[in-house]
Design an enzyme around this catalytic site. Sequence first.
Site, PDB file in Angstrom:
ATOM      1  N   HIS A 292       0.842  -1.203   0.000  1.00 29.25           N
ATOM      2  CA  HIS A 292       0.000   0.000   0.000  1.00 29.25           C
ATOM      3  C   HIS A 292       0.880   1.256   0.000  1.00 29.25           C
ATOM      4  O   HIS A 292       0.909   1.959  -0.994  1.00 29.25           O
ATOM      5  CB  HIS A 292      -1.007   0.038   1.153  1.00 29.25           C
ATOM      6  CG  HIS A 292      -1.892  -1.163   1.210  1.00 29.25           C
ATOM      7  ND1 HIS A 292      -2.672  -1.550   0.142  1.00 29.25           N
ATOM      8  CD2 HIS A 292      -2.104  -2.086   2.187  1.00 29.25           C
ATOM      9  CE1 HIS A 292      -3.332  -2.654   0.462  1.00 29.25           C
ATOM     10  NE2 HIS A 292      -3.006  -2.994   1.692  1.00 29.25           N
ATOM     11  N   ASP A 343      -4.952  -8.473  -3.273  1.00 26.05           N
ATOM     12  CA  ASP A 343      -5.205  -8.216  -1.858  1.00 26.05           C
ATOM     13  C   ASP A 343      -6.488  -8.854  -1.332  1.00 26.05           C
ATOM     14  O   ASP A 343      -6.517 -10.038  -1.030  1.00 26.05           O
ATOM     15  CB  ASP A 343      -5.174  -6.692  -1.650  1.00 26.05           C
ATOM     16  CG  ASP A 343      -5.169  -6.297  -0.174  1.00 26.05           C
ATOM     17  OD1 ASP A 343      -5.208  -7.176   0.688  1.00 26.05           O
ATOM     18  OD2 ASP A 343      -5.113  -5.083   0.117  1.00 26.05           O
TER      19      ASP A 343
HETATM   20 ZN    ZN Z   1      -3.182  -6.932   2.847  1.00 26.70          ZN
END
Ligand code: ZN
Length: 477
Positions: A292, A343
């Site tokens: 991220h 994810d």
């Molecule tokens: Zn994750």
Amino acid sequence: MSSATLAHFRAGRAWRIDGWQADAALGVDADGRLQASAEPAGASLGRWVLPGMPNLHSHAFQRAMAGLAERRGHVHAIFPDREDQKAAIPGRISQKSEDNFWSWRETMYAFAATIGPDELKAIAAQLYVEMLKAGYTSVCEFHYLHHRPDGTPYAPPQAMSLALIEAAREAGIGLTLLPVLYISGGFDGRALSARQRRFGHGVDDYLRLLETLRRQQGDEVSVGIALHSLRAVPEPALREVLASGLAATGPIHIHIAEQVGEVQDCLATRGARPVEWLFDHADVDARWCLVHATHLTAAETAQLARSGAVAGLCPTTEANLGDGLFPLADYLDAGGTLGIGSDSHISISPVEELRWLEYGQRLATRHRNIAARREGDSVGETLWRSALRGGALASGRPVGELRDGARADLIVLDEASPLLAAREARSLLDSFLFAGNTPLVRHVMVGGRWQVRDFRHRDEERIARRYRDVVDSLEIA
Ligand code: ZN
């Protein structure tokens, strides 16, 4: 390896690191690696051959809850009839609350509590089939569902990890297993909550698990290290794990700076922002993948780019969770490395990840062609090339490139698709990324073996049937 053991293939065009090569000859040896081939009469793969995309961030079990958290105040809706699940929902998530990452996480925890090794294997195998059909040929599994829901170990303690390895072998996808170290429930060092207990290890137990799993390594399975996040790993534990011999090789992944609240908590307790703090306390280099890394200052962006570490971007999940936007243009201008992951698996498509990576920036800046930093560059080529390189680094496996010695992981696009009619090399990847909603991935090879032929995975009916049976038995509302 003598040429007699090579299978010989030809590609109308093959994507090499510096662009399309016409009339490429590819050899695949008995161990599933690419080798140079001088054979002019190899079997034709097709007109457009690309390296398969590594998926650098996956929590496999979350695929089975895709679509279950899209209703306002949704935490109460997923298992409405189950007392144990009702009781586990904290009071602070009320119907009046704003839905955000933290309320989504409560839904995810409720769901996770229903998953054991058999469920995990069935869900992961189905997920990996879907990944292959979308063009991902390897996956990094960021795995923290280690123990029974009450926190006691399975027998053997690595049962959940083994379920993922078996699922990857069944589906035929390359795997980098990243067992996760998860110690505390917040930056203040608080103990894990009841529902986090199954994620937890002490450092010694964790290193033992890692050592056991490293024995499973082979051509298609590698084992790296994952630190869940700075909030879950106190400084002494971070130091101890990084100093161990087991951290001397393989990739190291960490969730970082995904949420503004996480940045604020880190500032308040450790006196620095998460990425800033990490660089002050660890030798972050190209073996690291910072997953991220959404909320960065200009200085952090430059430092991350300089380090050679991979920014692990998951645009469809980050959009779905309302995380924010990564500073893509500044990062690419500073020479930063990136890769993509699916994810939470709200979507399983490298095309969609890369498209949303670019579209988020366009919407925010009201400009076009953001990822292409030089005049004349193609956005599609820039992004596909970057994500192959970053994905390969984050995998710690020789993938992401059609070169001698790399794994023979490749995809063949459907040259018969109307979408690709009248497309030449210079526009092919832009058409694939921006307009390829119908599946364009026709054949998929992993480690020299065909896993998908003419859009069908070799074992997809059985794997889907088992998945349906397992998910039906979870009694999701
Ligand atoms: Zn994750």
